[in-house]
Scaffold this active site. Structure first.
Site, PDB file in Angstrom:
ATOM      1  N   GLY A  11       1.257 -16.134  37.170  1.00 42.00           N
ATOM      2  CA  GLY A  11       2.330 -17.069  36.851  1.00 42.00           C
ATOM      3  C   GLY A  11       1.900 -18.519  36.868  1.00 42.00           C
ATOM      4  O   GLY A  11       2.403 -19.338  36.092  1.00 42.00           O
ATOM      5  N   ASN A  12       0.919 -18.872  37.756  1.00 44.51           N
ATOM      6  CA  ASN A  12       0.483 -20.272  37.847  1.00 44.51           C
ATOM      7  C   ASN A  12      -0.260 -20.722  36.602  1.00 44.51           C
ATOM      8  O   ASN A  12      -0.458 -21.919  36.392  1.00 44.51           O
ATOM      9  CB  ASN A  12      -0.399 -20.470  39.086  1.00 44.51           C
ATOM     10  N   LYS A 128      10.548  -5.716  42.485  1.00 40.64           N
ATOM     11  CA  LYS A 128       9.859  -6.751  41.702  1.00 40.64           C
ATOM     12  C   LYS A 128      10.680  -8.036  41.668  1.00 40.64           C
ATOM     13  O   LYS A 128      11.765  -8.077  41.086  1.00 40.64           O
ATOM     14  CB  LYS A 128       9.632  -6.239  40.277  1.00 40.64           C
ATOM     15  N   LYS A 212       2.621  -6.774  35.876  1.00 46.64           N
ATOM     16  CA  LYS A 212       1.668  -7.127  34.820  1.00 46.64           C
ATOM     17  C   LYS A 212       0.237  -6.710  35.159  1.00 46.64           C
ATOM     18  O   LYS A 212      -0.550  -6.404  34.264  1.00 46.64           O
ATOM     19  CB  LYS A 212       1.751  -8.613  34.480  1.00 46.64           C
ATOM     20  N   LYS A 274      -2.676  -6.259  42.802  1.00 46.74           N
ATOM     21  CA  LYS A 274      -3.855  -6.665  42.043  1.00 46.74           C
ATOM     22  C   LYS A 274      -5.048  -5.775  42.413  1.00 46.74           C
ATOM     23  O   LYS A 274      -5.834  -5.373  41.551  1.00 46.74           O
ATOM     24  CB  LYS A 274      -4.187  -8.137  42.306  1.00 46.74           C
TER      25      LYS A 274
END
Length: 312
Positions: A11-12, A128, A212, A274
């Protein structure tokens, strides 16, 4: 043809403190200039991205303007809408960065559907986070009015949570592979992809947001990518994070990472997905490598710089 790499943008890389279109384009301009390093090095890129803040904000806009004659769109459609908007911004900023670098390559954004199971337990346990951070009082008010679930997230406030089923397959994977094999930089599976379920011989959207990183790993597996590069806020994964004995992880294998997971080193809503996504990829693709590092450190994949590199 160069080695194939799936890049998962956090997101960053898209949204900083300015959620306007101009603010997100500015962030993506910086992101695109960093990704140029991979393109000039000869990698064939498939780019995926998150959409948690964007899809949450879009749902708020939809709900605020909803009426009988103009009803709010469902979550799966909102995911498709953010695939389009973020893809548009990223496609254009990549073109500009490539022009500046003297690179002539086509870029395309592909609307991507991700198959999930209607029986996935995630539909009974939404986890989420999407949308903006709000106070507990505001979260309680919204929950009472809508029946939605809000949870405290990362010590920064409360966010709405929605189901996040695991991806089973990427419906457009063959098309993505064909594009990449013909030298097209492909932006796909944005926001984790549009979640769909199979009903008979057809597919239908379902209200959820696929993580994602898991979608990127599934896509990387299906197209047999050489590398999965998950870009996040830090250069490395750590064990004992923020403790006096914290340790930076660099070259690690799947068995080591599974033990660290078992020992509870990684937060469920942060680094854990991740790592689990990376493990899934390297276990399913021969000789594959997964990198977890920051956008500012993207050149780590090129010159052996500091990054967490996971192999089987």
């Amino acid at each position: 043809m160069g080695k194939k790499i799936v890049v998962a943008l956090g997101g960053n890389a898209i949204l900083t403190d300015d959620s306007t279109a101009a603010g997100q384009i500015k962030a993506l301009t910086n992101t695109s200039e960093k990704l140029i390093k991979l393109i000039t090095a000869g990698y064939e890129l498939i780019i995926t991205h998150g959409n948690g803040p964007q899809v949450g904000n879009l749902l708020l806009q939809q709900e605020a303007a909803a009426s009988k004659s103009n009803p709010a769109m469902p979550l799966d459609t909102a995911v498709a809408m953010t695939q389009g908007s973020i893809g548009f911004w990223l496609q254009n900023t990549l073109y500009k960065a490539m022009q500046k670098a003297g690179i002539d390559k086509p870029v395309v954004t592909l609307l991507t559907q991700v198959l999930v199971s209607e029986d996935d337990p995630a539909f009974q346990n939404p986890t989420k986070p999407i949308g903006p951070f709000i106070s507990k009082a505001e979260a309680d008010k919204r929950a009472a009015a809508s029946g939605d679930t809000y949870v405290e997230d990362a010590g920064r406030g409360y966010r709405k949570v929605v189901p996040s089923p695991k991806p089973i397959s990427i419906l457009e994977a063959d098309t993505i592979n064909a594009l990449v094999n013909n030298g097209v930089i492909t932006i796909s599976a944005g926001g984790g992809g549009i979640p769909v379920i199979k009903r008979g011989d057809a597919y239908e959207g379902i209200e959820a947001v696929v993580d994602k990183d898991f979608a990127a790993a599934k896509l990387a597996e299906i197209v047999k990518a050489d590398y999965l590069l998950i870009l996040t806020a830090v250069d490395n994964v750590y064990i004992n994070f923020n403790q006096p004995n914290q340790e930076k992880l660099q070259a690690v294998n799947v068995q080591q990472m599974k033990q660290y997971i078992k020992d509870g080193h990684f937060a469920a809503g942060s680094m854990l997905p991740k790592i689990e996504a990376s493990i899934s990829f390297v276990e399913n693709v021969k000789n594959a490598k997964a990198y977890i590092t920051s956008l500012d450190n993207v050149e780590a994949i090129l010159d052996g710089g500091s990054a967490t590199i996971i192999t089987n």
